[in-house]
Write a protein that holds these residues in place. Structure first.
Motif, mmCIF file in Angstrom:
data_model
loop_
_atom_site.group_PDB
_atom_site.id
_atom_site.type_symbol
_atom_site.label_atom_id
_atom_site.label_comp_id
_atom_site.label_asym_id
_atom_site.label_seq_id
_atom_site.Cartn_x
_atom_site.Cartn_y
_atom_site.Cartn_z
ATOM 1 N N ASP A 37 9.342 3.770 6.795
ATOM 2 C CA ASP A 37 10.188 2.948 5.940
ATOM 3 C C ASP A 37 9.511 2.827 4.572
ATOM 4 O O ASP A 37 8.372 3.250 4.394
ATOM 5 N N GLU A 38 10.214 2.297 3.587
ATOM 6 C CA GLU A 38 9.720 2.275 2.205
ATOM 7 C C GLU A 38 8.386 1.543 2.076
ATOM 8 O O GLU A 38 7.460 2.025 1.413
ATOM 9 N N THR A 39 8.238 0.394 2.713
ATOM 10 C CA THR A 39 6.983 -0.358 2.647
ATOM 11 C C THR A 39 5.840 0.440 3.250
ATOM 12 O O THR A 39 4.743 0.495 2.698
ATOM 13 N N SER A 40 6.094 1.092 4.378
ATOM 14 C CA SER A 40 5.060 1.882 5.037
ATOM 15 C C SER A 40 4.648 3.091 4.211
ATOM 16 O O SER A 40 3.510 3.537 4.275
ATOM 17 N N ARG A 41 5.554 3.616 3.390
ATOM 18 C CA ARG A 41 5.187 4.728 2.504
ATOM 19 C C ARG A 41 4.158 4.276 1.476
ATOM 20 O O ARG A 41 3.243 5.019 1.153
ATOM 21 N N HIS A 42 4.281 3.054 1.006
ATOM 22 C CA HIS A 42 3.282 2.510 0.068
ATOM 23 C C HIS A 42 1.946 2.305 0.782
ATOM 24 O O HIS A 42 0.884 2.595 0.226
ATOM 25 N N VAL A 43 2.001 1.821 2.011
ATOM 26 C CA VAL A 43 0.782 1.646 2.811
ATOM 27 C C VAL A 43 0.123 2.998 3.034
ATOM 28 O O VAL A 43 -1.098 3.141 2.919
ATOM 29 N N ALA A 44 0.917 4.020 3.326
ATOM 30 C CA ALA A 44 0.385 5.362 3.569
ATOM 31 C C ALA A 44 -0.353 5.894 2.346
ATOM 32 O O ALA A 44 -1.379 6.563 2.481
ATOM 33 N N ALA A 45 0.135 5.576 1.162
ATOM 34 C CA ALA A 45 -0.548 6.004 -0.064
ATOM 35 C C ALA A 45 -1.919 5.343 -0.159
ATOM 36 O O ALA A 45 -2.909 5.991 -0.523
ATOM 37 N N ASP A 46 -2.003 4.069 0.191
ATOM 38 C CA ASP A 46 -3.288 3.361 0.194
ATOM 39 C C ASP A 46 -4.226 3.927 1.253
ATOM 40 O O ASP A 46 -5.430 4.027 1.045
ATOM 41 N N VAL A 47 -3.666 4.315 2.396
ATOM 42 C CA VAL A 47 -4.463 4.906 3.472
ATOM 43 C C VAL A 47 -5.091 6.206 3.000
ATOM 44 O O VAL A 47 -6.261 6.488 3.287
ATOM 45 N N GLN A 48 -4.353 7.009 2.249
ATOM 46 C CA GLN A 48 -4.894 8.277 1.741
ATOM 47 C C GLN A 48 -6.133 8.037 0.890
ATOM 48 O O GLN A 48 -7.133 8.750 1.008
ATOM 49 N N THR A 49 -6.091 7.029 0.049
ATOM 50 C CA THR A 49 -7.239 6.694 -0.795
ATOM 51 C C THR A 49 -8.425 6.273 0.063
ATOM 52 O O THR A 49 -9.554 6.722 -0.152
ATOM 53 N N ALA A 50 -8.177 5.431 1.044
ATOM 54 C CA ALA A 50 -9.251 4.960 1.927
ATOM 55 C C ALA A 50 -9.807 6.098 2.778
ATOM 56 O O ALA A 50 -11.015 6.147 3.041
ATOM 57 N N LEU A 51 -8.949 7.013 3.202
ATOM 58 C CA LEU A 51 -9.412 8.159 3.997
ATOM 59 C C LEU A 51 -10.404 9.003 3.218
ATOM 60 O O LEU A 51 -11.390 9.489 3.786
ATOM 61 N N GLU A 52 -10.148 9.195 1.952
ATOM 62 C CA GLU A 52 -11.072 9.971 1.126
ATOM 63 C C GLU A 52 -12.447 9.313 1.089
ATOM 64 O O GLU A 52 -13.470 9.991 1.111
ATOM 65 N N ALA A 53 -12.471 8.003 1.042
ATOM 66 C CA ALA A 53 -13.735 7.275 0.947
ATOM 67 C C ALA A 53 -14.455 7.175 2.291
ATOM 68 O O ALA A 53 -15.667 7.362 2.358
ATOM 69 N N LYS A 54 -13.717 6.892 3.362
ATOM 70 C CA LYS A 54 -14.332 6.611 4.664
ATOM 71 C C LYS A 54 -14.266 7.755 5.662
ATOM 72 O O LYS A 54 -15.074 7.825 6.576
#
Length: 93
Positions: A37-54
């Motif tokens: 859903d639209e909200t989860s797509r925004h969360v997924a974008a944040d997850v991508q950033t965190a994945l790069e770091a962690k």
């Protein structure tokens, strides 16, 4: 398992069932991202950033549109997959 573009390269029966689709329908597609859903797509974008770091993320709450069951709440754990040289090649969700 998805590639760096989010396309499904491998999925088990449970993943296909979660999306309410057949394996052939999700293979090579951005099926998980497209089902968010639209909200989860925004969360997924944040997850991508965190994945790069962690390199991994645990317990991400998302909502997926399932062709068979409508909107479903899911908890996702994601791990970056890397090749022998350390280059990111995809993710295991």
């Amino acid at each position: 398992v998805v590639d760096n573009e989010g396309r499904v390269v491998d999925a088990n029966d449970a993943a296909a069932k979660l999306l309410g689709r057949q394996h052939a329908e999700i293979q090579g597609q951005r099926a998980f991202y497209e089902a968010l859903d639209e909200t989860s797509r925004h969360v997924a974008a944040d997850v991508q950033t965190a994945l790069e770091a962690k390199g991994h993320i645990e317990g991400t709450e998302l909502k997926l549109h399932s062709a068979a069951a409508g909107l479903k709440n899911v908890m996702a754990n994601t791990v970056v997959l890397r090749d022998e040289s350390g280059k990111r090649v995809g993710a295991h969700i």
